[in-house]
Each structure stands twice: as structure tokens, then as C-alpha cells.
Design a protein around this motif. Structure first.
Motif, PDB file in Angstrom:
ATOM      1  N   ALA A  95       0.841  -1.204   0.000  1.00 45.00           N
ATOM      2  CA  ALA A  95       0.000   0.000   0.000  1.00 45.00           C
ATOM      3  C   ALA A  95       0.871   1.247   0.000  1.00 45.00           C
ATOM      4  CB  ALA A  95      -0.925  -0.002   1.207  1.00 45.00           C
ATOM      5  N   TYR A  96       1.900   1.232   0.846  1.00 46.31           N
ATOM      6  CA  TYR A  96       2.788   2.394   0.882  1.00 46.31           C
ATOM      7  C   TYR A  96       3.486   2.595  -0.460  1.00 46.31           C
ATOM      8  CZ  TYR A  96       6.696   5.432   1.599  1.00 46.31           C
ATOM      9  OH  TYR A  96       7.591   6.455   1.446  1.00 46.31           O
ATOM     10  N   ARG A  97       3.938   1.512  -1.070  1.00 46.26           N
ATOM     11  CA  ARG A  97       4.656   1.645  -2.336  1.00 46.26           C
ATOM     12  C   ARG A  97       3.745   2.189  -3.440  1.00 46.26           C
ATOM     13  NH1 ARG A  97       7.208  -3.158  -0.507  1.00 46.26           N
ATOM     14  NH2 ARG A  97       5.866  -4.505  -1.773  1.00 46.26           N
ATOM     15  N   TYR A  98       2.498   1.727  -3.471  1.00 43.88           N
ATOM     16  CA  TYR A  98       1.549   2.275  -4.441  1.00 43.88           C
ATOM     17  C   TYR A  98       1.358   3.773  -4.210  1.00 43.88           C
ATOM     18  CZ  TYR A  98      -0.167  -2.240  -6.256  1.00 43.88           C
ATOM     19  OH  TYR A  98      -0.283  -3.468  -6.877  1.00 43.88           O
ATOM     20  N   ALA A  99       1.185   4.146  -2.942  1.00 46.12           N
ATOM     21  CA  ALA A  99       0.900   5.544  -2.614  1.00 46.12           C
ATOM     22  C   ALA A  99       2.099   6.438  -2.876  1.00 46.12           C
ATOM     23  CB  ALA A  99       0.460   5.652  -1.157  1.00 46.12           C
ATOM     24  N   ALA A 100       3.304   5.950  -2.569  1.00 50.88           N
ATOM     25  CA  ALA A 100       4.502   6.778  -2.675  1.00 50.88           C
ATOM     26  C   ALA A 100       4.731   7.291  -4.088  1.00 50.88           C
ATOM     27  CB  ALA A 100       5.713   5.987  -2.193  1.00 50.88           C
ATOM     28  N   ARG A 101       4.219   6.592  -5.074  1.00 52.30           N
ATOM     29  CA  ARG A 101       4.388   7.021  -6.463  1.00 52.30           C
ATOM     30  C   ARG A 101       3.507   8.226  -6.801  1.00 52.30           C
ATOM     31  NH1 ARG A 101       3.093   0.983  -8.714  1.00 52.30           N
ATOM     32  NH2 ARG A 101       4.797  -0.140  -7.673  1.00 52.30           N
ATOM     33  N   LYS A 102       2.503   8.476  -5.968  1.00 58.11           N
ATOM     34  CA  LYS A 102       1.494   9.474  -6.330  1.00 58.11           C
ATOM     35  C   LYS A 102       1.383  10.632  -5.343  1.00 58.11           C
ATOM     36  CE  LYS A 102      -1.583   6.056  -6.626  1.00 58.11           C
ATOM     37  NZ  LYS A 102      -2.903   5.399  -6.834  1.00 58.11           N
ATOM     38  N   VAL A 103       2.208  10.644  -4.291  1.00 58.69           N
ATOM     39  CA  VAL A 103       2.118  11.708  -3.287  1.00 58.69           C
ATOM     40  C   VAL A 103       3.436  12.470  -3.226  1.00 58.69           C
ATOM     41  CG1 VAL A 103       0.432  10.397  -1.934  1.00 58.69           C
ATOM     42  CG2 VAL A 103       2.875  10.201  -1.391  1.00 58.69           C
ATOM     43  N   ASN A 104       3.420  13.639  -2.555  1.00 61.34           N
ATOM     44  CA  ASN A 104       4.657  14.409  -2.425  1.00 61.34           C
ATOM     45  C   ASN A 104       5.486  13.898  -1.252  1.00 61.34           C
ATOM     46  OD1 ASN A 104       3.783  15.704   0.035  1.00 61.34           O
ATOM     47  ND2 ASN A 104       2.565  17.130  -1.186  1.00 61.34           N
ATOM     48  N   GLY A 105       6.665  14.465  -1.073  1.00 64.71           N
ATOM     49  CA  GLY A 105       7.598  13.982  -0.065  1.00 64.71           C
ATOM     50  C   GLY A 105       7.073  14.091   1.349  1.00 64.71           C
ATOM     51  N   VAL A 106       6.427  15.199   1.662  1.00 63.26           N
ATOM     52  CA  VAL A 106       5.882  15.384   3.009  1.00 63.26           C
ATOM     53  C   VAL A 106       4.800  14.354   3.296  1.00 63.26           C
ATOM     54  CG1 VAL A 106       4.615  16.962   4.519  1.00 63.26           C
ATOM     55  CG2 VAL A 106       6.448  17.833   3.047  1.00 63.26           C
ATOM     56  N   GLN A 107       3.936  14.130   2.323  1.00 68.61           N
ATOM     57  CA  GLN A 107       2.870  13.144   2.495  1.00 68.61           C
ATOM     58  C   GLN A 107       3.447  11.734   2.611  1.00 68.61           C
ATOM     59  OE1 GLN A 107       0.716  14.168  -1.062  1.00 68.61           O
ATOM     60  NE2 GLN A 107      -0.791  15.397   0.054  1.00 68.61           N
ATOM     61  N   ALA A 108       4.463  11.443   1.818  1.00 65.65           N
ATOM     62  CA  ALA A 108       5.092  10.122   1.882  1.00 65.65           C
ATOM     63  C   ALA A 108       5.696   9.879   3.260  1.00 65.65           C
ATOM     64  CB  ALA A 108       6.168   9.991   0.804  1.00 65.65           C
ATOM     65  N   GLN A 109       6.326  10.902   3.845  1.00 63.73           N
ATOM     66  CA  GLN A 109       6.910  10.765   5.171  1.00 63.73           C
ATOM     67  C   GLN A 109       5.842  10.499   6.218  1.00 63.73           C
ATOM     68  OE1 GLN A 109      10.059  10.447   6.103  1.00 63.73           O
ATOM     69  NE2 GLN A 109       9.309  10.129   8.205  1.00 63.73           N
ATOM     70  N   SER A 110       4.710  11.169   6.084  1.00 63.73           N
ATOM     71  CA  SER A 110       3.606  10.946   7.015  1.00 63.73           C
ATOM     72  C   SER A 110       3.092   9.512   6.922  1.00 63.73           C
ATOM     73  CB  SER A 110       2.472  11.926   6.718  1.00 63.73           C
ATOM     74  OG  SER A 110       1.353  11.680   7.550  1.00 63.73           O
ATOM     75  N   LEU A 111       2.996   9.000   5.702  1.00 68.20           N
ATOM     76  CA  LEU A 111       2.543   7.623   5.516  1.00 68.20           C
ATOM     77  C   LEU A 111       3.563   6.623   6.044  1.00 68.20           C
ATOM     78  CD1 LEU A 111       0.940   7.827   1.947  1.00 68.20           C
ATOM     79  CD2 LEU A 111      -0.233   7.782   4.156  1.00 68.20           C
ATOM     80  N   VAL A 112       4.850   6.934   5.906  1.00 69.64           N
ATOM     81  CA  VAL A 112       5.896   6.063   6.454  1.00 69.64           C
ATOM     82  C   VAL A 112       5.738   5.936   7.963  1.00 69.64           C
ATOM     83  CG1 VAL A 112       8.360   5.934   6.972  1.00 69.64           C
ATOM     84  CG2 VAL A 112       7.616   6.331   4.647  1.00 69.64           C
ATOM     85  N   GLU A 113       5.451   7.038   8.619  1.00 67.55           N
ATOM     86  CA  GLU A 113       5.286   7.007  10.074  1.00 67.55           C
ATOM     87  C   GLU A 113       4.101   6.133  10.464  1.00 67.55           C
ATOM     88  OE1 GLU A 113       4.999  11.095  11.154  1.00 67.55           O
ATOM     89  OE2 GLU A 113       7.089  11.548  10.613  1.00 67.55           O
ATOM     90  N   GLN A 114       3.016   6.226   9.709  1.00 64.43           N
ATOM     91  CA  GLN A 114       1.869   5.356   9.980  1.00 64.43           C
ATOM     92  C   GLN A 114       2.218   3.900   9.707  1.00 64.43           C
ATOM     93  OE1 GLN A 114      -1.349   7.423   7.627  1.00 64.43           O
ATOM     94  NE2 GLN A 114      -2.455   7.152   9.549  1.00 64.43           N
ATOM     95  N   LEU A 115       2.917   3.660   8.607  1.00 63.36           N
ATOM     96  CA  LEU A 115       3.326   2.299   8.266  1.00 63.36           C
ATOM     97  C   LEU A 115       4.196   1.708   9.354  1.00 63.36           C
ATOM     98  CD1 LEU A 115       3.614  -0.075   6.274  1.00 63.36           C
ATOM     99  CD2 LEU A 115       5.512   1.158   5.206  1.00 63.36           C
ATOM    100  N   ASP A 116       5.162   2.474   9.846  1.00 59.51           N
ATOM    101  CA  ASP A 116       6.030   1.982  10.922  1.00 59.51           C
ATOM    102  C   ASP A 116       5.220   1.656  12.170  1.00 59.51           C
ATOM    103  OD1 ASP A 116       8.235   2.241   9.305  1.00 59.51           O
ATOM    104  OD2 ASP A 116       8.875   4.161  10.153  1.00 59.51           O
ATOM    105  N   GLY A 117       4.196   2.482  12.440  1.00 56.23           N
ATOM    106  CA  GLY A 117       3.340   2.217  13.590  1.00 56.23           C
ATOM    107  C   GLY A 117       2.576   0.920  13.467  1.00 56.23           C
TER     108      GLY A 117
END
Length: 218
Positions: free
Chosen positions: A190-212
Motif C-alpha cells: 500500500a505504501y509503495r503504491y501511494a509513494a508514487r502518487k504523493v509528495n515527499g511530506v505526504q510520503a513521510q507521514s505515511l511512512v510514520e503510519q506504516l512503521d506504527g
């Protein structure tokens, strides 16, 4: 229910809806038979003023009509108005029981019809309806990120991840080793799909959720 069973019995040489192996599928005949049976369910509901869900078998008849078209299109096959029939009939069954089937089936049809918002909605609507111990919500989060248009991707993925965190915080952690592995794989995808379509700040926010999320599996 008897008709539904008969159309797919492998030991019934006249069954038009046997799909394993797929070469046995008689798509046109199966589609018409299932469509006819589905009309009985619709008539029952209309005559009795029923708008609430009935038995899952009855709603699955509508889903199964769409599944004929889906399977007929496999490997480059042809079916008249195939994707439209696939999407419309599956959607008709899905609205009564959004938690019953993998969201990827209907989502793929909607995406092929250039309806990515509908496909995203199907994935997230299904996710929040899943039973407590299901691992399907992890696949739904992946499908939402996969199908979402760029303008929706961050919000859709963040919503899916937030819902998963709420389940995990409530103690609903998959217990079977294979389920845990599948869940981790799905959210990472899910993160990899999203990372292709969001900006860097949004990707970092999703990484934090993914790590959680992944922290609950360690």
C-alpha cells in the motif's frame, strides 16, 4: 440456492458455470442462467418491499453474474459489454454486503472503466465493515492506495492506515503466522503504491503510519 449449487457442480456435465478448469465455463449460457435466477431475488424484494440485506447466498447471485463476465475476460477472452457487466452486477451484490468479498475484484472493474474514485470508495467501505479477526482490511488498504487517483491517494491511504491502527490498538492483531506475513506485505505494498502518487511530506507521514502498523507485528 438449489439452482445456484447446480450451475457450478463439477460432477454435473451440464453445469455451465464450472470455472475450474476455466475451459469448462460456458460464459453466455452461465451469464443468462445466473441473470435469470437473480431476477427471482429482485422480484421477491420488490413484491415484499424489502430493502434490507437478505441471506448472503441471495446477494451472491448478483455478484456471481458479474463474476461470469470477469472470468470470461481472462487471458484475452471476449464477452459482450464484459467490463460493464462485471462492474454493474458485482456492485449490485456488493452494496448489500460490502464485507463479503475481496475488494480487488470489483475495484479492478471500476478502475478499467476509469472510475478510480468509485474503486477507492469500494475498498475503504469494505475495510470498515470487515469482521474483527479478518486480515482483509490490510488488503483493502492496499487496494485503496492502488486505485486512488493522485488527488485522493494521500487521504485514502492515510484513512486506511488509520483504520488499521485503530484495529491494532484494540488488540485485533492477526494471530496466524501466515496471516501476519500477508498483512505486513499488504500494508508495505500500500505504501509503495501511494509513494508514487504523493509528495515527499505526504510520503513521510505515511511512512510514520506504516512503521506504527508494523511495530505491532514485531
Amino acid at each position: 440456492a438449489a439452482l445456484r449449487v447446480a450451475d457450478r457442480r463439477a460432477d454435473n456435465p451440464g453445469a455451465p458455470c464450472v470455472m475450474n478448469p476455466l475451459t469448462r465455463l460456458q460464459a453466455g449460457e452461465c451469464f443468462n442462467q445466473r441473470r435469470w435466477v437473480s431476477s427471482l431475488v429482485a422480484q421477491h424484494m420488490l413484491r415484499n418491499g424489502v430493502s434490507e440485506p437478505l441471506h448472503p447466498v441471495l446477494h451472491d447471485i448478483w455478484w456471481d453474474v458479474g463474476n461470469v463476465a470477469r472470468n470470461a475476460l481472462k487471458d484475452g477472452g471476449h464477452f459482450e459489454n464484459g467490463v460493464v457487466n462485471w462492474a454493474m452486477w458485482m456492485y449490485l451484490g456488493w452494496i448489500f454486503e460490502p464485507d463479503r468479498h475481496a475488494s480487488v475484484y470489483l475495484g479492478r472493474a471500476l478502475a478499467e472503466l476509469h472510475l478510480p474514485r468509485h474503486a477507492t470508495f469500494v475498498a475503504l467501505r469494505a475495510q470498515v465493515e470487515r469482521p474483527p479477526q479478518s486480515i482483509a482490511p490490510y488488503m483493502d488498504a492496499r487496494n485503496a492506495a492502488r486505485f486512488a487517483p493522485p488527488t485522493w491517494t494521500y487521504n485514502a491511504t492515510a484513512f486506511g492506515f488509520t483504520h488499521l491502527l485503530e484495529r491494532l490498538e484494540a488488540g485485533l492483531v492477526p494471530q496466524e503466522p501466515e496471516h501476519r506475513e500477508d498483512a505486513m506485505k499488504a500494508v508495505s505494498q500500500a505504501y509503495r503504491y501511494a509513494a508514487r502518487k504523493v509528495n515527499g511530506v505526504q510520503a513521510q507521514s505515511l511512512v510514520e503510519q506504516l512503521d506504527g502498523i508494523l511495530a505491532y507485528f514485531n
